[in-house]
Design a protein around this motif. Structure first.
Motif, PDB file in Angstrom:
ATOM      1  N   ASP A  43      33.470  43.034  52.086  1.00 55.76           N
ATOM      2  CA  ASP A  43      34.315  42.442  51.046  1.00 55.76           C
ATOM      3  C   ASP A  43      34.087  40.952  50.885  1.00 55.76           C
ATOM      4  O   ASP A  43      34.618  40.343  49.980  1.00 55.76           O
ATOM      5  CB  ASP A  43      35.797  42.728  51.325  1.00 55.76           C
ATOM      6  N   ALA A  87      33.721  41.783  46.913  1.00 53.92           N
ATOM      7  CA  ALA A  87      35.069  42.112  46.464  1.00 53.92           C
ATOM      8  C   ALA A  87      36.127  41.232  47.119  1.00 53.92           C
ATOM      9  O   ALA A  87      37.311  41.454  46.936  1.00 53.92           O
ATOM     10  CB  ALA A  87      35.385  43.585  46.752  1.00 53.92           C
ATOM     11  N   ARG A 135      37.339  40.362  42.267  1.00 55.37           N
ATOM     12  CA  ARG A 135      38.491  41.249  42.114  1.00 55.37           C
ATOM     13  C   ARG A 135      39.463  40.658  41.093  1.00 55.37           C
ATOM     14  O   ARG A 135      39.599  39.439  40.992  1.00 55.37           O
ATOM     15  CB  ARG A 135      39.197  41.472  43.457  1.00 55.37           C
ATOM     16  N   ARG A 148      43.400  41.209  38.814  1.00 55.48           N
ATOM     17  CA  ARG A 148      44.741  41.789  38.817  1.00 55.48           C
ATOM     18  C   ARG A 148      45.128  42.135  37.378  1.00 55.48           C
ATOM     19  O   ARG A 148      44.985  41.294  36.491  1.00 55.48           O
ATOM     20  CB  ARG A 148      45.764  40.817  39.408  1.00 55.48           C
ATOM     21  N   GLU A 197      44.348  46.414  40.959  1.00 51.59           N
ATOM     22  CA  GLU A 197      43.476  45.331  41.430  1.00 51.59           C
ATOM     23  C   GLU A 197      42.030  45.833  41.440  1.00 51.59           C
ATOM     24  O   GLU A 197      41.449  46.067  42.494  1.00 51.59           O
ATOM     25  CB  GLU A 197      43.899  44.838  42.813  1.00 51.59           C
ATOM     26  N   THR A 217      37.772  45.907  40.608  1.00 48.61           N
ATOM     27  CA  THR A 217      36.636  44.999  40.729  1.00 48.61           C
ATOM     28  C   THR A 217      35.922  44.811  39.395  1.00 48.61           C
ATOM     29  O   THR A 217      34.976  44.044  39.308  1.00 48.61           O
ATOM     30  CB  THR A 217      35.637  45.518  41.768  1.00 48.61           C
TER      31      THR A 217
END
Length: 267
Positions: free
Chosen positions: A3, A26, A91, A93, A103, A105
């Motif tokens: 991530d 991410a 990422r 929202r 959320e 990607t």
């Protein structure tokens, strides 16, 4: 899938965007693509874009505007020619009626022809200037996202947009705190000088160990907490305004632009 790419990975701005676009990144972007400007993202329907622009103009400390897209366009050429706002952040929202619902990607599946994107200055730019001056940042050294809190400092409202300022905090020795203030004052386009120093309870922060966003870091007894206005502020404001639909970046997962940090220095 990792991530967060190692901070030592020699990626330039385009490299970071391509990694996010390919789904290989991410997490947060702190310390990636040194020297390149990173930006916060807020995307709203065109009907709300004018009010949000006025909100940014009235609150330039937390919301310094770096670029605005044309309605329906996922591109802002002045920030990068090979740049797609739908895929190039690690990422996102997605908000509906002020509630965080997803959320992802990528936001290609929810993109609309009436959306206007705002890219706002990010403190990761002045962090690079601090580190170049030899000032250590604890969250960077520990591979963490910077700690952020909602405060009791009210933003100046515009239309439906109103709410608390969000701040980020970094602890320093007294000498480094003075130097950090001097350095960040040179970068008004990415939040500029701090908005508060020490005594977090005076701005409504009761527990430094429990940030609203990001990761907590230790503060030594001989260190001073220094607070900067933060580009996560629009997320708190959007949650309060409760628009039918909005998109923001996930805290710490920024858009890395082709602009150079040095281009934003005023001295």
């Amino acid at each position: 899938m990792p991530d967060h790419l190692p901070p030592t990975m020699p990626l330039d701005a385009l490299g970071v965007r391509l990694a996010a676009r390919a789904g290989r990144l991410a997490g947060h972007t702190s310390s990636l693509a040194p020297g390149f400007v990173q930006g916060n993202l807020a995307i709203l329907p065109a009907a709300l874009a004018g009010d949000f622009l006025r909100f940014c103009q009235r609150n330039p400390k937390p919301c310094p505007v770096l670029g605005i897209s044309e309605p329906g366009s996922p591109h802002i050429p002045e920030l990068g020619l090979d740049l797609d706002l739908r895929t190039d952040l690690p990422r996102y929202r997605i908000w509906r009626q002020g509630q965080l619902v997803e959320e992802p990607t990528s936001i290609a599946h929810v993109w609309r022809d009436d959306l206007v994107a705002f890219v706002l200055g990010c403190s990761f730019t002045f962090e690079h200037a601090l580190m170049e001056d030899g000032i250590r940042l604890r969250h960077v050294a520990q591979g963490r996202n910077v700690a952020m809190w909602r405060t009791s400092i009210a933003c100046v409202p515009a239309g439906p947009f109103a709410g608390p300022m969000v701040v980020s905090m970094r602890p320093f020795s007294p000498a480094d705190a003075i130097r950090a203030i001097q350095i960040t004052t040179r970068f008004p386009g990415v939040h500029g000088a701090p908005v508060h120093i020490g005594h977090p309870h005076l701005i409504g922060i009761e527990d430094l160990s429990r940030p609203d966003y990001g990761d907590a870091v230790e503060v030594a007894d001989d260190e001073i907490q220094v607070f900067w206005a933060c580009g996560v502020t629009p997320q708190a404001v959007i949650a309060a305004a409760r628009p039918d639909f909005a998109i923001t970046h996930a805290p710490g997962a920024m858009l890395v632009t082709d602009l150079r940090n040095s281009s934003l220095a005023v001295l």
